[in-house]
Design a protein around this motif. Sequence first.
Motif, mmCIF file in Angstrom:
data_model
loop_
_atom_site.group_PDB
_atom_site.id
_atom_site.type_symbol
_atom_site.label_atom_id
_atom_site.label_comp_id
_atom_site.label_asym_id
_atom_site.label_seq_id
_atom_site.Cartn_x
_atom_site.Cartn_y
_atom_site.Cartn_z
ATOM 1 N N VAL A 1 27.674 2.446 -30.087
ATOM 2 C CA VAL A 1 27.284 3.094 -28.838
ATOM 3 C C VAL A 1 26.686 4.468 -29.154
ATOM 4 N N VAL A 2 25.785 4.912 -28.298
ATOM 5 C CA VAL A 2 25.176 6.234 -28.438
ATOM 6 C C VAL A 2 25.916 7.208 -27.526
ATOM 7 N N ILE A 3 26.292 8.356 -28.066
ATOM 8 C CA ILE A 3 27.020 9.370 -27.306
ATOM 9 C C ILE A 3 26.109 9.916 -26.200
ATOM 10 N N ALA A 4 26.547 9.772 -24.951
ATOM 11 C CA ALA A 4 25.730 10.184 -23.807
ATOM 12 C C ALA A 4 26.030 11.603 -23.329
ATOM 13 N N PRO B 1 45.253 0.038 -32.302
ATOM 14 C CA PRO B 1 44.649 1.212 -32.912
ATOM 15 C C PRO B 1 43.129 1.039 -32.987
ATOM 16 N N VAL B 2 42.408 2.078 -32.633
ATOM 17 C CA VAL B 2 40.950 2.053 -32.646
ATOM 18 C C VAL B 2 40.472 3.123 -33.616
ATOM 19 N N ARG B 3 39.411 2.784 -34.354
ATOM 20 C CA ARG B 3 38.813 3.751 -35.274
ATOM 21 C C ARG B 3 37.372 4.004 -34.844
ATOM 22 N N ILE B 4 36.840 5.164 -35.228
ATOM 23 C CA ILE B 4 35.472 5.542 -34.895
ATOM 24 C C ILE B 4 34.820 6.117 -36.144
ATOM 25 N N ARG B 5 33.525 5.824 -36.314
ATOM 26 C CA ARG B 5 32.792 6.381 -37.440
ATOM 27 C C ARG B 5 31.357 6.674 -37.024
ATOM 28 N N VAL B 6 30.728 7.584 -37.760
ATOM 29 C CA VAL B 6 29.314 7.893 -37.573
ATOM 30 C C VAL B 6 28.577 7.271 -38.746
ATOM 31 N N GLY B 7 27.589 6.433 -38.447
ATOM 32 C CA GLY B 7 26.801 5.791 -39.498
ATOM 33 C C GLY B 7 27.673 4.994 -40.446
ATOM 34 N N ASP B 8 27.448 5.201 -41.739
ATOM 35 C CA ASP B 8 28.236 4.512 -42.763
ATOM 36 C C ASP B 8 29.416 5.353 -43.222
ATOM 37 N N GLY B 9 29.744 6.377 -42.433
ATOM 38 C CA GLY B 9 30.839 7.270 -42.789
ATOM 39 C C GLY B 9 32.197 6.593 -42.720
ATOM 40 N N ARG B 10 33.194 7.312 -43.157
ATOM 41 C CA ARG B 10 34.566 6.810 -43.165
ATOM 42 C C ARG B 10 35.096 6.746 -41.742
ATOM 43 N N GLY C 1 31.573 15.478 -35.798
ATOM 44 C CA GLY C 1 30.373 16.233 -35.461
ATOM 45 C C GLY C 1 29.370 15.431 -34.654
ATOM 46 N N ALA C 2 29.853 14.493 -33.852
ATOM 47 C CA ALA C 2 28.973 13.629 -33.063
ATOM 48 C C ALA C 2 28.388 14.393 -31.882
ATOM 49 N N VAL C 3 27.083 14.608 -31.904
ATOM 50 C CA VAL C 3 26.395 15.320 -30.834
ATOM 51 C C VAL C 3 25.719 14.307 -29.901
ATOM 52 N N HIS C 4 25.133 14.810 -28.823
ATOM 53 C CA HIS C 4 24.417 13.950 -27.881
ATOM 54 C C HIS C 4 23.387 13.121 -28.652
ATOM 55 N N GLY C 5 23.389 11.813 -28.413
ATOM 56 C CA GLY C 5 22.437 10.928 -29.067
ATOM 57 C C GLY C 5 22.905 10.338 -30.386
ATOM 58 N N THR C 6 24.058 10.779 -30.887
ATOM 59 C CA THR C 6 24.596 10.233 -32.131
ATOM 60 C C THR C 6 25.084 8.812 -31.896
ATOM 61 N N GLU C 7 24.773 7.920 -32.816
ATOM 62 C CA GLU C 7 25.259 6.549 -32.728
ATOM 63 C C GLU C 7 26.583 6.454 -33.484
ATOM 64 N N VAL C 8 27.608 5.988 -32.800
ATOM 65 C CA VAL C 8 28.925 5.821 -33.415
ATOM 66 C C VAL C 8 29.334 4.358 -33.325
ATOM 67 N N THR C 9 30.215 3.959 -34.227
ATOM 68 C CA THR C 9 30.737 2.601 -34.226
ATOM 69 C C THR C 9 32.243 2.654 -34.064
ATOM 70 N N LEU C 10 32.743 1.865 -33.131
ATOM 71 C CA LEU C 10 34.180 1.734 -32.889
ATOM 72 C C LEU C 10 34.634 0.403 -33.459
#
Length: 94
Positions: free
Chosen positions: A6-9, A32-41, A55-64
């Motif tokens: 999802v993209v941070i709105a 338990p849910v985890r979140i990451r940015v890109g291929d990050g941990r 450091g997820a700013v507006h428009g950052t794509e994150v994966t849950l």
Amino acid sequence: MPERTVVIASRTGLHARPAKLFVQAAAAQEVPVRIRVGDGRPVPANSMLAVLALGAVHGTEVTLDAEGPGAEAALDSLAGLLARDLDAEEASGG
């Protein structure tokens, strides 16, 4: 393991109030849910410090991701939350 991308709105990204709302919602899930940015941990979605450190700013794509009974519903709920502009909702009293 089910995932949602999802993209941070929120205009401020995952900082301050939007991060707090997301972390509280993640903590309320039955799995338990985890979140990451890109291929990050991936980090625990119920940890305020870990979420802010992304450091997820507006428009950052994150994966849950989550695993276990109820994982799909938890991911749908949290992805829906991140896809909304929580800053605008606060300003309009929403």
